[in-house]
Scaffold this active site. Sequence first.
Site, short mmCIF file in Angstrom:
data_model
loop_
_atom_site.label_atom_id
_atom_site.label_comp_id
_atom_site.label_asym_id
_atom_site.label_seq_id
_atom_site.Cartn_x
_atom_site.Cartn_y
_atom_site.Cartn_z
N LYS A 78 -7.45 -0.90 -5.07
CA LYS A 78 -6.99 -0.11 -3.93
C LYS A 78 -5.71 -0.68 -3.32
O LYS A 78 -5.01 0.03 -2.59
CB LYS A 78 -8.09 0.01 -2.86
CG LYS A 78 -8.40 -1.27 -2.11
CD LYS A 78 -9.43 -0.99 -1.01
CE LYS A 78 -9.71 -2.25 -0.19
NZ LYS A 78 -10.65 -1.99 0.92
N ASP A 79 -5.39 -1.95 -3.61
CA ASP A 79 -4.16 -2.56 -3.09
C ASP A 79 -2.95 -2.28 -3.98
O ASP A 79 -1.82 -2.53 -3.56
CB ASP A 79 -4.33 -4.09 -2.99
CG ASP A 79 -5.35 -4.51 -1.95
OD1 ASP A 79 -5.72 -3.68 -1.11
OD2 ASP A 79 -5.77 -5.68 -1.99
N ARG A 126 -7.63 5.16 8.02
CA ARG A 126 -8.64 5.99 7.38
C ARG A 126 -10.01 5.74 7.99
O ARG A 126 -10.73 6.68 8.35
CB ARG A 126 -8.67 5.70 5.87
CG ARG A 126 -9.83 6.35 5.12
CD ARG A 126 -9.93 5.82 3.69
NE ARG A 126 -10.17 4.39 3.65
CZ ARG A 126 -11.36 3.83 3.80
NH1 ARG A 126 -12.44 4.57 4.01
NH2 ARG A 126 -11.51 2.51 3.73
N ARG A 127 -10.37 4.48 8.11
CA ARG A 127 -11.66 4.15 8.70
C ARG A 127 -11.70 4.53 10.17
O ARG A 127 -12.69 5.08 10.66
CB ARG A 127 -11.94 2.64 8.54
CG ARG A 127 -12.29 2.24 7.12
CD ARG A 127 -12.36 0.74 6.95
NE ARG A 127 -12.82 0.37 5.61
CZ ARG A 127 -12.56 -0.80 5.04
NH1 ARG A 127 -11.82 -1.70 5.67
NH2 ARG A 127 -13.02 -1.05 3.82
N ARG A 144 -6.92 -7.88 11.75
CA ARG A 144 -6.39 -8.33 10.47
C ARG A 144 -7.12 -9.57 10.04
O ARG A 144 -7.74 -10.26 10.84
CB ARG A 144 -4.89 -8.67 10.61
CG ARG A 144 -3.90 -7.53 10.47
CD ARG A 144 -3.63 -7.09 9.04
NE ARG A 144 -3.54 -8.14 8.06
CZ ARG A 144 -2.43 -8.79 7.74
NH1 ARG A 144 -1.29 -8.52 8.33
NH2 ARG A 144 -2.44 -9.71 6.80
N ARG A 150 -12.85 -11.66 9.91
CA ARG A 150 -13.38 -10.48 10.59
C ARG A 150 -14.86 -10.63 10.95
O ARG A 150 -15.30 -10.20 12.02
CB ARG A 150 -13.12 -9.24 9.73
CG ARG A 150 -11.65 -8.83 9.77
CD ARG A 150 -11.37 -7.62 8.91
NE ARG A 150 -11.18 -7.99 7.50
CZ ARG A 150 -11.01 -7.11 6.53
NH1 ARG A 150 -11.03 -5.81 6.80
NH2 ARG A 150 -10.82 -7.51 5.28
N CYS A 239 -0.73 2.97 0.98
CA CYS A 239 -2.03 2.31 1.05
C CYS A 239 -2.71 2.45 2.41
O CYS A 239 -3.93 2.41 2.49
CB CYS A 239 -1.86 0.82 0.73
SG CYS A 239 -0.98 0.46 -0.79
#
Length: 304
Positions: A78-79, A126-127, A144, A150, A239
């Site tokens: 996905k990156d 998106r989230r 971040r 996190r 992205c």
Amino acid sequence: MTLRVATRGSRLAVAQSSLVAQRIAAAMGEPFELVTVRTVGDNSKEPLDRIGGTCVFVGAVREAVLRGEADICVHSLKDLPTAPHPELVLGAVCARDRANDVLVARDGLKLADLPSGARIGTGSPRRAAQLARLRDDLAVVGIRGNIDTRLRAVAEGRVDAVVLAAAGLDRLGIGQQATEEFAISEVLPAPAQGALAVEMRIDATDANLVTGVKRADHGDTRVAVTAERSAMAALETGCTAPFGAFAVVSDDDVLELVATVLDTTGREPIRKVGVGAPAEAAAVGEDVAAALLAAGAGHYLGVG
């Protein structure tokens, strides 16, 4: 030879690269070593959408291969930018793990249990947009850092919860820390979420290396992520865009792609579905992107 694998230095990146390296090295009958590099994304504390999105994690790892310091590099797919690199080839797309997003909340809470005004950490538009549609009374705050950073934000009470990719927690052996798994139908993942990619030089001549990398490839996963990434490329977005997509190849060999473009101001998301043969994966993605744009998705993405 010893298989040299370029990787970022985070705990997750090392775990992911080690999993892939073990598989390829075993197929080659050779040992492996990790070549750790530091990327722009690791060095900066700026929000991802200001420094180039998750794609900023890719460049330095690729350079290690191009300089001859490593034979392959491993990425969270996905990156990876959708445009092909002129000197590298996507040698393998490994079998996809869970593509879902998950919630990790204090006190074992689920999303519905969080009190009004609770703070949920995510750096993903998106989230954030999909969370807002599920609970518009919660405060989504930017965050971040790697998974450990996190999770620590929750443990220390700086946020009430964070949203993470299930696959990352699983690969670290801490999947049980998730307090809720979101269904794909309610929170669409990022294109290629849950899949790992192997890049190597396009002119690689070591037959054992080429064969070993090919053995790590998973056909149905490659088809699915090709459709998802094709849609993203056709939308000419990056992205960190508020775009989600997920494709699957059914038992009767039919590819189905669902994709959505979201708006962070609360307008109704635009969602489209495409179906086709696995060999038509790129075209299915392009068709779904065209349908999204025809429905007005360009306004959500700031391109129309």
